[in-house]
Design an enzyme around this catalytic site. Structure first.
Site, PDB file in Angstrom:
ATOM      1  N   HIS A  52       0.821   9.146  24.821  1.00 50.27           N
ATOM      2  CA  HIS A  52       0.556  10.013  23.677  1.00 50.27           C
ATOM      3  C   HIS A  52       1.298  11.327  23.903  1.00 50.27           C
ATOM      4  O   HIS A  52       1.494  11.762  25.043  1.00 50.27           O
ATOM      5  CB  HIS A  52      -0.934  10.296  23.550  1.00 50.27           C
ATOM      6  CG  HIS A  52      -1.738   9.137  23.076  1.00 50.27           C
ATOM      7  ND1 HIS A  52      -2.956   9.289  22.460  1.00 50.27           N
ATOM      8  CD2 HIS A  52      -1.525   7.803  23.131  1.00 50.27           C
ATOM      9  CE1 HIS A  52      -3.454   8.112  22.150  1.00 50.27           C
ATOM     10  NE2 HIS A  52      -2.605   7.188  22.553  1.00 50.27           N
ATOM     11  N   GLU A  54       0.378  14.357  23.637  1.00 44.81           N
ATOM     12  CA  GLU A  54      -0.374  15.354  24.396  1.00 44.81           C
ATOM     13  C   GLU A  54      -0.313  15.077  25.895  1.00 44.81           C
ATOM     14  O   GLU A  54      -0.126  16.001  26.693  1.00 44.81           O
ATOM     15  CB  GLU A  54      -1.843  15.378  23.945  1.00 44.81           C
ATOM     16  CG  GLU A  54      -2.023  15.718  22.483  1.00 44.81           C
ATOM     17  CD  GLU A  54      -2.096  14.495  21.576  1.00 44.81           C
ATOM     18  OE1 GLU A  54      -2.767  14.591  20.538  1.00 44.81           O
ATOM     19  OE2 GLU A  54      -1.490  13.445  21.890  1.00 44.81           O
ATOM     20  N   CYS A  82      -7.364  12.522  20.588  1.00 47.97           N
ATOM     21  CA  CYS A  82      -8.264  11.391  20.789  1.00 47.97           C
ATOM     22  C   CYS A  82      -9.094  11.660  22.056  1.00 47.97           C
ATOM     23  O   CYS A  82      -8.840  12.640  22.761  1.00 47.97           O
ATOM     24  CB  CYS A  82      -7.456  10.105  20.925  1.00 47.97           C
ATOM     25  SG  CYS A  82      -6.530   9.983  22.487  1.00 47.97           S
TER      26      CYS A  82
END
Length: 148
Positions: A52, A54, A82
């Site tokens: 991801h 991030e 998430c």
């Protein structure tokens, strides 16, 4: 750096994910008003379920600083983190998380959970949500509409 400017950079990064058919999410890490890491989703590109934006940006920021301890950092992301990404931000001790669009299916900063402000955990982060939310939501909506 203003939050809108930072989110604009994250949106530019999100566009790069489209080149390899990844969900267009971009993230950056800012320390002392300087972007030290900027990444986009790479799950399709790498075959890595943890790739991801991030997570990748936090990894790059830790490498840049030579420490996993990012207590002076702000994480800026186009989509609400998430649970995995919120957990990574907490484990890195990020002080501030800024996001654009809320995620009704996996949001762990405000929508479904609020991991970043849970007092039962050993760290909390300040949250700023809705920065350029319409722009952040539009790139995601178009991506998923094109796949239907």
């Amino acid at each position: 750096m203003k939050l809108e400017e930072a989110m604009g950079l994250a949106l530019e990064e999100a566009q790069k994910a489209l080149e390899h058919e990844d969900v267009p999410v971009g993230a950056l890490v800012i320390v002392d008003d300087t972007v030290i890491a900027c990444r986009h989703n790479e799950r399709q590109l790498t075959g890595d379920p943890t790739a991801h934006a991030e997570i990748l940006a936090l990894r790059d920021a830790a490498a840049e600083l030579g420490s996993w301890y990012l207590d002076e950092a702000t994480l800026v992301t186009t989509l609400e983190p998430c649970p995995m990404c919120a957990g990574a931000a907490l484990n890195a001790r990020v002080s501030h998380v800024v996001f654009g669009a809320h995620d009704p299916k996996a949001g762990a900063a405000e929508t479904l959970y609020n991991l970043l402000a849970d007092p039962r955990l050993n760290h909390q982060a300040r949250i700023t949500s809705g920065v350029l939310a319409d722009n952040c939501g539009a790139i995601l909506s178009k991506f998923f509409a094109d796949r239907r």
